[in-house]
Scaffold this motif. Structure first.
Motif, short mmCIF file in Angstrom:
data_model
loop_
_atom_site.label_atom_id
_atom_site.label_comp_id
_atom_site.label_asym_id
_atom_site.label_seq_id
_atom_site.Cartn_x
_atom_site.Cartn_y
_atom_site.Cartn_z
N GLN A 175 0.72 -1.23 0.18
CA GLN A 175 0.08 0.07 0.04
C GLN A 175 0.77 1.15 0.02
N ARG B 210 -6.69 3.63 -9.78
CA ARG B 210 -7.73 3.38 -9.23
C ARG B 210 -8.88 3.01 -10.18
N GLU C 180 0.50 5.78 0.40
CA GLU C 180 -0.30 6.92 0.77
C GLU C 180 -1.13 7.33 -0.50
N TYR C 181 -2.25 7.70 -0.27
CA TYR C 181 -3.15 8.03 -1.75
C TYR C 181 -3.07 9.58 -1.64
N LYS D 213 -9.10 2.41 -2.92
CA LYS D 213 -8.40 3.75 -2.13
C LYS D 213 -9.28 3.23 -0.64
N LYS E 109 -5.28 5.28 1.84
CA LYS E 109 -4.14 4.45 1.38
C LYS E 109 -4.66 4.01 -0.18
N LEU E 110 -3.74 3.63 -0.96
CA LEU E 110 -3.86 3.05 -2.17
C LEU E 110 -3.46 1.49 -1.79
N GLN F 167 -2.02 7.59 -9.97
CA GLN F 167 -2.91 6.92 -8.72
C GLN F 167 -4.11 7.16 -9.38
N THR F 168 -4.64 8.19 -9.87
CA THR F 168 -5.93 8.17 -10.31
C THR F 168 -6.22 6.90 -11.51
N CYS G 198 -4.75 12.36 -4.26
CA CYS G 198 -5.73 12.67 -5.08
C CYS G 198 -5.31 13.41 -6.20
#
Length: 464
Positions: A330, A344, A332-333, A351, A355-356, A340-341, A335
């Protein structure tokens, strides 16, 4: 033994295997309260099924629910797109509410013809005509609250024209309700596989963020059947054919509660139990033989793959980010991170609590480190050197080493020259290297120049 599992398209409204989640009440309450809503999630998580159920509930409390599915074809221009939306509204109103929005004794057969006549008689831009229809026909003929749901909104990303003005119009409908009170009765709901930033193409530092209304998140099915509330939530899947809790728990341990995979594996197991010569021994065997070993024949997985590597300008960074999640479990998320987007929205990660994380064991076994390395190698000539250089940097930091052997992995010789030619063309095609990758190539450039300067009297090549 019954088998009521459904994993091909959206679930029928009355499907007994529909699982209610927090999003059911969130979406319904928000739309009922006239809040603009976005439901932007990865594929096959239950978005369309939720929209149909929500539409049914809204109708039951007297709200007019209109639906338009954009996934069938791609319009050639904005005029065609606005007309398609209007036709969907007219047809839905005729079928479900017996209301003729054009006031022309319109039938289903002549909707297109009469709309074309109406359109040609109107001055102004395509958006102006669209707005005229909403104000002069939709809101005039329907006096109650209206929800207009547009599904597969992410399709606009591939349109050969910009749709930015449409999203600005939606913002205006929401923000100008005081000056145009009729728009307080019209609420938009956007559903699809996209992020808001993806939908708006021509962004700059002055472009306001599209942070209006409510963003609804579809969480996975609950996975701990020892929890009484979770067990009650998942009862419809037990009743549909699986029957024993331990088997369903094992399925959830593999799927992480991913809706499509959970329904599909339940269906596979029940069918094996019902066959003339039952072949089912355990869940793991079914998952490996029917799902993991045949993933390339399933559009669910190939869609994830396309989402990850389809955009070659961004694929390398996305794969590198996914590799980091595989290693750390994992991260840290953030935005603001495009990578990361993208991850996801591919559905590969989840998410959760800031966390991711990896979504489930099935994805982890299919899209494993070997797959990542293979896909990265298709995108870059220097993948082995880059990964080794990157790993050494992490190793040095982790072990507090006071010496540095990182230079051994930098590019040099004819390979560096080939990569440099590739980089020039990549830049000409508006490609963008992400920071770590650019750093590696810049360091390689400096290193190779210094080596050539140091041995300027010798013939320097890769084998020297």
């Amino acid at each position: 033994m019954t088998n009521l599992y459904y994993h091909s398209g959206s679930l029928p409204i009355e499907s007994p295997t529909y699982i209610k989640r927090d999003a059911d009440s969130q979406l319904f309450d928000a739309l009922k309260n006239r809040e603009f809503c976005c439901l932007l999630e990865s594929k096959q998580t239950g978005k369309t099924s939720l929209s149909f159920r929500t539409g049914k509930r809204l109708k039951e409390v007297g709200i007019f629910y209109l639906y338009h599915y954009m996934g069938k074809n791609s319009p050639k221009n904005s005029e065609q797109w606005y007309k398609e939306q209007i036709i969907a509204i007219i047809v839905d109103s005729l079928i479900n509410y017996k209301i003729d929005l054009l006031n022309e004794n319109t039938t289903l057969k002549d909707v297109s013809t009469k709309l074309e006549k109406w359109w040609e008689a109107r001055p102004g831009s395509n958006l102006r005509k669209y707005e005229d229809f909403l104000e002069g026909h939709l809101l005039e003929n329907i006096r109650g609250d209206i929800v207009f749901c547009i599904d597969e909104i992410g399709s606009v990303i591939e349109f050969p024209f910009s749709t930015d003005e449409f999203f600005e119009f939606i913002r205006g409908c929401h923000e100008e309700r005081r000056s145009k009170p009729q728009y307080s009765r019209l609420t938009f709901c956007l559903i699809g596989l996209a992020s808001i930033d993806d939908l708006i193409r021509n962004k700059n530092e002055n472009t306001p963020s599209f942070n209006i209304g409510t963003s609804v998140t579809l969480s996975p099915f609950p996975t701990d059947l020892n929890n009484e509330k979770s067990l009650k939530t998942m009862q419809p899947l037990l009743n549909a054919g699986i029957e024993d809790i331990s088997t369903l728990q094992e399925i959830l341990n593999w799927t992480g509660g991913q809706p499509f995979l959970t329904q599909k594996i339940c269906d596979l197991i029940v069918k094996k139990r019902q066959s003339t010569h039952p072949q089912f021994t355990n869940v793991e065997e079914v998952v490996i033989s029917e799902i993991i070993n045949n993933w390339q024949d399933d559009t669910h997985f190939t869609t994830i793959q396309t989402k990850l590597v389809g955009n070659q300008k961004k694929a390398f960074e996305t794969l590198d980010l996914y590799k980091e999640i595989l290693e750390k479990r994992q991260i840290e998320y953030d935005c603001r991170s495009e990578g990361q987007t993208a991850l996801r929205l591919s559905g590969l990660v989840l998410k959760n609590e800031g966390k991711l994380k990896l979504y489930n064991r099935i994805y982890e076994q299919i899209f494993n480190p070997s797959w990542v390395k293979q896909e990265k190698a298709k995108l870059r000539l220097y993948i082995e050197e880059f990964d080794s250089w990157n790993e050494w940097e992490k190793w040095k930091e982790t072990n507090n080493l006071d010496y540095d052997l990182q230079e051994r992995y930098l590019l040099y010789g004819t390979k560096y020259d080939r990569v440099q030619k590739w980089r020039i063309k990549f830049n000409e095609d508006n490609g963008k290297l992400y920071e770590k990758e650019g750093n590696f190539l810049d360091r390689s450039k400096t290193f190779w120049r210094e080596v050539k300067d140091l041995f300027s009297d010798l013939q320097i090549n890769e084998g020297t």
